[in-house]
Design an enzyme around this catalytic site. Structure first.
Site, PDB file in Angstrom:
ATOM      1  N   GLU A 168     -41.953  -9.737   4.652  1.00 49.12           N
ATOM      2  CA  GLU A 168     -41.673  -8.515   3.906  1.00 49.12           C
ATOM      3  C   GLU A 168     -40.835  -7.510   4.697  1.00 49.12           C
ATOM      4  O   GLU A 168     -40.286  -6.569   4.119  1.00 49.12           O
ATOM      5  CB  GLU A 168     -42.977  -7.857   3.443  1.00 49.12           C
ATOM      6  CG  GLU A 168     -43.870  -7.351   4.561  1.00 49.12           C
ATOM      7  CD  GLU A 168     -44.867  -8.386   5.050  1.00 49.12           C
ATOM      8  OE1 GLU A 168     -45.933  -7.983   5.550  1.00 49.12           O
ATOM      9  OE2 GLU A 168     -44.575  -9.596   4.930  1.00 49.12           O
ATOM     10  N   HIS A 197     -39.385 -19.644   8.287  1.00 49.56           N
ATOM     11  CA  HIS A 197     -39.828 -19.786   6.896  1.00 49.56           C
ATOM     12  C   HIS A 197     -38.655 -19.385   6.018  1.00 49.56           C
ATOM     13  O   HIS A 197     -37.898 -18.470   6.355  1.00 49.56           O
ATOM     14  CB  HIS A 197     -41.043 -18.900   6.631  1.00 49.56           C
ATOM     15  CG  HIS A 197     -41.570 -18.956   5.221  1.00 49.56           C
ATOM     16  ND1 HIS A 197     -41.691 -20.132   4.515  1.00 49.56           N
ATOM     17  CD2 HIS A 197     -42.006 -17.976   4.387  1.00 49.56           C
ATOM     18  CE1 HIS A 197     -42.189 -19.870   3.306  1.00 49.56           C
ATOM     19  NE2 HIS A 197     -42.379 -18.572   3.206  1.00 49.56           N
TER      20      HIS A 197
END
Length: 340
Positions: free
Chosen positions: A84, A108
């Site tokens: 985030e 990721h």
């Protein structure tokens, strides 16, 4: 579909040799990648905003800079900040300092796959995703082996992105035990599905439902905790070591028979249908957008979910029972706290 497993001997080119590497973030994965690469003989600096992680990186002997300064110095950059935070870090600190011909890596695929980060065409984009938390990536490296990992060459501006990814995986110890080539799409969607439908969301909901079924029928909460949560580790460890076969060889005939006849009554076709809906939300980007929107709004949903989970009866009972079971504390949580 069969996949190829690659090992250290398959990494023919030392693509990182002589390169300045910058690891962005010094959390769970960041400290592991940085320390393992350094121990493998590579030149590593840390880019992180001032705070506890900045101080910890310096304490661990790394040259440590603000993110933008580290990026400007580097040939290969690995972004290991939380999902985030990556978009804002990229826009504010990485993008203005990213050189043509450099390589940008991730552990990721969330922000690349869903389009929250768009990298210039003259920069390589790759991924190395260890299939373990950071403290295990570090610990297994120091013990002489490693953890499996996925790797991706996503944007190959230099013609060497794949070699960089494989050499990175080798440098952090993952190629000792095997690395698998994939795509940002596959890694991201499968990872999110596994977390939501099985490993985290599915498992906790199953345990909670089992606990409530027993306690609502009049059974003691403490005993219910042992049956549906505490013993979970014993079963998972057996599956981890030898799959369903070893688990079923290790339990009683009664338990094995119950496994076969009752499992399909719990995980029905309706459950699998819901799993497909979960996967569809992931594939469409709906989950990603919901997550990002909640973060930008100050995390009201996540905060409410955490508060509700904290007040579950199974959590209160478990906290009391674990006080009498120090053996349940492995010590790894201390490492996680340090490197959050």
């Amino acid at each position: 579909m069969a996949v190829t497993m690659y090992y250290e001997d398959d990494v023919e080119v030392s693509a990182l040799a002589g390169k300045q590497i910058a690891v962005i973030g010094y959390g769970s994965q960041g400290h592991a990648h940085a320390q393992n690469l350094r121990d493998s003989g590579h030149n590593v600096i840390i880019g992180v905003r001032h705070g506890k992680s900045f101080d910890k990186a310096k304490e661990d002997g790394f040259e440590t800079f603000e993110v933008g300064e580290a990026v400007a110095k580097a040939d290969v950059i690995m972004v290991l900040a939380p999902d985030e935070l990556q978009q804002s870090i990229y826009e504010e600190d990485i993008k203005p300092n990213l050189k043509a011909g450099s390589a940008l890596g991730f552990a990721h695929g969330f922000n690349i796959h869903f389009g929250y980060i768009k990298v210039p065409e003259d920069v390589d984009v790759f991924m190395v995703a260890p299939k373990a938390p950071g403290h295990l990536v570090r610990r297994t490296y120091t013990e002489g082996f490693g953890t499996p990992a996925l790797f991706v060459s996503h944007q190959n501006a230099s013609g060497h992105a794949r070699e960089i990814a494989m050499d990175w995986a080798k440098g952090i110890g993952c190629a000792r035990v095997g690395i698998i080539e994939t795509t940002f799409k596959e890694e991201t969607e499968e990872d999110l599905f596994g977390e939501q439908a099985v490993l985290c969301g599915g498992l906790t909901a199953l345990v909670e439902a089992g606990f409530e079924t027993l306690t609502e029928a009049g059974y003691a909460g403490e005993l219910a905790y042992f049956e549906v949560l505490h013993e979970m580790k014993l079963i998972v460890d057996l599956m981890y070591e030898g799959g369903f076969t070893k688990m079923r060889q290790s339990i009683s005939n009664t338990a094995e028979f119950g496994d076969y006849v009752t499992g399909p009554r719990i995980i029905t076709d309706a459950v699998k249908k819901n799993m497909k809906l979960v996967l569809a939300d992931i594939q469409s980007g709906k989950f990603a957008q919901d997550f990002v929107d909640d973060f930008k709004a100050g995390r009201p949903k996540l905060t409410a979910y955490r508060e509700a989970a904290k007040n579950l009866e199974i959590e209160k009972i478990g906290a009391e029972l674990r006080k009498a079971m120090p053996f349940t504390q492995s010590g790894d949580d201390d490492a996680f706290k340090i490197y959050q």
